[in-house]
Design a protein around this motif. Sequence first.
Motif, PDB file in Angstrom:
ATOM      1  N   GLU A 100      55.418 -31.835  35.640  1.00  0.00           N
ATOM      2  CA  GLU A 100      55.838 -31.999  37.033  1.00  0.00           C
ATOM      3  C   GLU A 100      54.754 -31.517  37.992  1.00  0.00           C
ATOM      4  OE1 GLU A 100      59.643 -30.176  37.151  1.00  0.00           O
ATOM      5  OE2 GLU A 100      60.655 -32.033  36.516  1.00  0.00           O
ATOM      6  N   ARG A 101      54.089 -30.411  37.623  1.00  0.00           N
ATOM      7  CA  ARG A 101      53.001 -29.914  38.470  1.00  0.00           C
ATOM      8  C   ARG A 101      51.883 -30.959  38.553  1.00  0.00           C
ATOM      9  NH1 ARG A 101      51.410 -28.242  42.807  1.00  0.00           N
ATOM     10  NH2 ARG A 101      49.329 -27.332  42.826  1.00  0.00           N
ATOM     11  N   ILE A 102      51.563 -31.594  37.400  1.00  0.00           N
ATOM     12  CA  ILE A 102      50.517 -32.613  37.410  1.00  0.00           C
ATOM     13  C   ILE A 102      50.923 -33.774  38.321  1.00  0.00           C
ATOM     14  CG2 ILE A 102      49.373 -34.383  36.007  1.00  0.00           C
ATOM     15  CD1 ILE A 102      49.310 -32.442  33.721  1.00  0.00           C
ATOM     16  N   ALA A 103      52.183 -34.176  38.210  1.00  0.00           N
ATOM     17  CA  ALA A 103      52.653 -35.285  39.046  1.00  0.00           C
ATOM     18  C   ALA A 103      52.554 -34.918  40.521  1.00  0.00           C
ATOM     19  CB  ALA A 103      54.100 -35.630  38.672  1.00  0.00           C
ATOM     20  N   GLU A 104      52.909 -33.648  40.834  1.00  0.00           N
ATOM     21  CA  GLU A 104      52.845 -33.159  42.218  1.00  0.00           C
ATOM     22  C   GLU A 104      51.399 -33.214  42.723  1.00  0.00           C
ATOM     23  OE1 GLU A 104      55.588 -29.701  42.567  1.00  0.00           O
ATOM     24  OE2 GLU A 104      53.878 -28.855  43.633  1.00  0.00           O
ATOM     25  N   ILE A 105      50.474 -32.733  41.868  1.00  0.00           N
ATOM     26  CA  ILE A 105      49.061 -32.736  42.257  1.00  0.00           C
ATOM     27  C   ILE A 105      48.591 -34.162  42.495  1.00  0.00           C
ATOM     28  CG2 ILE A 105      46.714 -32.340  41.392  1.00  0.00           C
ATOM     29  CD1 ILE A 105      47.803 -29.879  39.950  1.00  0.00           C
ATOM     30  N   GLU A 106      48.967 -35.060  41.585  1.00  0.00           N
ATOM     31  CA  GLU A 106      48.535 -36.441  41.740  1.00  0.00           C
ATOM     32  C   GLU A 106      49.062 -37.032  43.047  1.00  0.00           C
ATOM     33  OE1 GLU A 106      49.769 -38.170  38.065  1.00  0.00           O
ATOM     34  OE2 GLU A 106      47.875 -37.674  37.064  1.00  0.00           O
ATOM     35  N   ASN A 107      50.297 -36.675  43.374  1.00  0.00           N
ATOM     36  CA  ASN A 107      50.886 -37.162  44.620  1.00  0.00           C
ATOM     37  C   ASN A 107      50.124 -36.618  45.834  1.00  0.00           C
ATOM     38  OD1 ASN A 107      52.807 -38.584  46.075  1.00  0.00           O
ATOM     39  ND2 ASN A 107      53.966 -36.689  46.447  1.00  0.00           N
ATOM     40  N   ASP A 108      49.851 -35.287  45.815  1.00  0.00           N
ATOM     41  CA  ASP A 108      49.090 -34.648  46.892  1.00  0.00           C
ATOM     42  C   ASP A 108      47.746 -35.337  47.087  1.00  0.00           C
ATOM     43  OD1 ASP A 108      50.960 -32.892  47.526  1.00  0.00           O
ATOM     44  OD2 ASP A 108      49.835 -31.055  46.986  1.00  0.00           O
ATOM     45  N   VAL A 109      47.048 -35.541  45.979  1.00  0.00           N
ATOM     46  CA  VAL A 109      45.721 -36.148  46.043  1.00  0.00           C
ATOM     47  C   VAL A 109      45.808 -37.512  46.681  1.00  0.00           C
ATOM     48  CG1 VAL A 109      43.891 -37.145  44.616  1.00  0.00           C
ATOM     49  CG2 VAL A 109      44.748 -34.867  44.100  1.00  0.00           C
ATOM     50  N   LYS A 110      46.864 -38.237  46.326  1.00  0.00           N
ATOM     51  CA  LYS A 110      46.999 -39.593  46.853  1.00  0.00           C
ATOM     52  C   LYS A 110      47.222 -39.545  48.373  1.00  0.00           C
ATOM     53  CE  LYS A 110      48.842 -44.055  45.995  1.00  0.00           C
ATOM     54  NZ  LYS A 110      48.726 -44.249  47.438  1.00  0.00           N
ATOM     55  N   VAL A 111      48.101 -38.619  48.811  1.00  0.00           N
ATOM     56  CA  VAL A 111      48.364 -38.484  50.261  1.00  0.00           C
ATOM     57  C   VAL A 111      47.065 -38.163  50.987  1.00  0.00           C
ATOM     58  CG1 VAL A 111      49.497 -37.040  51.975  1.00  0.00           C
ATOM     59  CG2 VAL A 111      50.774 -37.847  49.995  1.00  0.00           C
ATOM     60  N   LYS A 112      46.315 -37.211  50.452  1.00  0.00           N
ATOM     61  CA  LYS A 112      45.081 -36.792  51.122  1.00  0.00           C
ATOM     62  C   LYS A 112      44.054 -37.927  51.121  1.00  0.00           C
ATOM     63  CE  LYS A 112      45.765 -31.924  50.067  1.00  0.00           C
ATOM     64  NZ  LYS A 112      46.149 -31.356  51.363  1.00  0.00           N
ATOM     65  N   GLN A 113      43.995 -38.669  50.032  1.00  0.00           N
ATOM     66  CA  GLN A 113      43.054 -39.797  50.006  1.00  0.00           C
ATOM     67  C   GLN A 113      43.416 -40.840  51.050  1.00  0.00           C
ATOM     68  OE1 GLN A 113      43.272 -40.776  45.890  1.00  0.00           O
ATOM     69  NE2 GLN A 113      41.281 -39.870  45.404  1.00  0.00           N
ATOM     70  N   ASP A 114      44.739 -41.071  51.204  1.00  0.00           N
ATOM     71  CA  ASP A 114      45.168 -42.028  52.225  1.00  0.00           C
ATOM     72  C   ASP A 114      44.748 -41.548  53.612  1.00  0.00           C
ATOM     73  OD1 ASP A 114      46.207 -43.600  50.344  1.00  0.00           O
ATOM     74  OD2 ASP A 114      48.315 -43.058  50.654  1.00  0.00           O
TER      75      ASP A 114
END
Lengths: 682, 85
Positions: A100-114
């Motif tokens: 779940e932490r990995i999924a959260e990080i991946e989500n964060d990264v995606k938001v920041k990249q956007d």
Amino acid sequence: MSRVVVAGSKNVIEPVIENLHEQNLLHIVNYSGGDNAFAMGKSLERAHEISEQLIKLRSIERYLGITGKIPDREFTESEVVSQMSDILDVIGADVVTTYERIAEIENDVKVKQDQISAMKPLSALPIPLELLSGYESLATFVGTVDSPVESDVSGVSPSNEVFSAGDHAVAVFVPVDKASAVSGVLAEHGFVETSLPKDISGSISGAITTLESDIKSLGSEKEPLQKKLDGLKAQHEDAILAVDEYLSIKAQKAEAPMQFASTENAFVVDGWVPTDQFDTLEREIESATGGRVQVEMLNEGEADELVEAGEDVPTKIDNPSVVRPYELVTRLFATPEYKEYDPSLLIFIFFPIMFGLILGDVAYGLITMVVMFMLRRKFRTPGWTSLINIVIIASVWSIIFGILFGEIFGPMGLWDYIFSGAHYVGLLGTVAQPHLVGVDFGVGFYGPLGRIGPSGIGSFDGAMFPMYRLATASVLVLIGVSLFIAVLHTGIGSILGVKTELAYGEKRHAYYERLPVLLFQVFFAIGLLGLIVGGLTNPLVPLSALVILVSIVMMVKGPEGVMGATHIPFFVSNLISYLRLLAIGLASVGVAFAANKLAFYVVMPMLSGPEGAHGAFTTMAIVIGVVVLIMVHFINLLLGLLSPFMHPLRLHYVEMFTKFYSQHGGGIEYAPFGHVRRFLRG
Amino acid sequence: MVVDIIVDGGMLYGLIAVGAGLATGLAGIGAGVGEQGIGAAVVGVVAEEPGFLGKGLFLMLLPETLIIFGLAVSLILMFAWTPFV
């Protein structure tokens, strides 16, 4: 197969299920209701708990990316039970939080990249982020436009502040009451608003740098977590799959009563068992329950009644291990019915020969075989293994036919260099000089009947081979071979058709529908042979004409009446269809021939200059020639593997199976109640 | 007279070759047109019910015999038929 009924009181239901599962013999027929005295069974009480555990385990498997593998070690049941709670709760919880932490990080990264990609065009604007929004009396528009907007904005709102940077980025500040008018103007210029992050202050380019470093640090946080998951997977994969198997078996047992018919205090299991195994089944169940169940075999009359009422008798497919891969081809079409002949053995005999006849090249066969052996290590699921084994057996035949045809990388390929030590001269020679020594079939009514080889090279003078496939004589011989295979193949199909119809008690179908087809096709071919050998006066011709006439009369008298005779064009086309064995082979030989001709007679001589014409090639010319050779042969091999597979398949499905197979819609496979143990020791 | 030109002028074998090519080529187009519709329908069925792959393949391969007929005609033209001479 025999129909078996097991009945007992509910207090022995568990030992019965355990015993049936262990024996792995009874193909249970689901009780589907319909009898007022019996209700559908309910699953055991623990089923709910087991399926919950199973769901939990499956989600752990999904998080770890476990998709099933070959077991490295086996577990005993007690080992599994002792590890189960550890895996489900301790390791499982660890896996879930990590994932779940990995999924959260991946989500964060995606938001920041956007955010970064949205802000990039605005990075040249000279205003800090916090000043771009949050005003009461000002409306702000920040985004990108297609063309300059200053003058048009001034037109609708004299008091304004427009900042622009580069060609497209703008920030427009106007009084709130002019907002809608300005928004209209901006839309005309193709304005696209950028949503800005609220929680970052400072210059836009500074914000982008901050976001980028955030992404980097998130990435470095993710990496050890991912490593941890990989480590957990490597460490517990087998154990997890063993627990999966254990729970699956328990769930299967707990849910078994749903297939039974039951009353308040008793249950009835209905199923099929191989007749010779019935005694074992009965003895084992009775000893497991202390004789407190009734095991009974229905007599044949009753079983036949069930079949007539439309119930399928399961078919136990049982072939020798070499034939087993070919069951894949049979199953792809339909599972054989109980009384039908399982055609896997015939496919095992004919399919590889047909494949070999079409591909017929030593080098192609060897390459195929080596590649398949390599693939067999990679693809280890049963389906793939079967497919690969089929092609390996087939490639052996293509090597055999390759030797017969004298082809290593096609005509004019390596064969002639290896066996004659000289440049190839024979191909066109064979066509032009049919009087060369060899096996000559003599002269028929319409002209020469053709011959097998030789080409007059080296030590093979006068031998049976090689028969170069592109030579006229070989083509004629191969037409004959194809038609011979056609009559044999469809003939066996028709004979099995007669047998199958008789097994179902359909005498009229057997003798007036299947048999005439056999007669028609065999004597059609015999008549053709007579015509070629001796013309209309050959005794074979009137004889076969007579038999064909009789067969047509039989068809008309058959169950379909006159309509039965309308299938005749189909039977003729069945035979002609086998010419593909020759035709597809010729196509691929043609390409191989063209490749060799192109390389040795066009590319190499042309690139070598004046000396090239006498066979003295420069190194450069040889290199380019070999590249051309490899490319064309590679493409030819790829295409040449698909057709030899598909077309024999078609010959089986269309030409042969239509004679006898799957006339009644296909059967169901014997699947006894039990479980294949892979990770658990029995 | 035209026949003479064709036979004596060496055009005969050229025309036979053209005829053989047309026989196989046109039959191929015919088979292709036939398979087009069946193939599309089979893909549709298999997408919903993968178990029909074998039967679908069977149906799809049916029109392929057409091209073999064309080829048989070509082979007869090329190898087995000697007109006029």
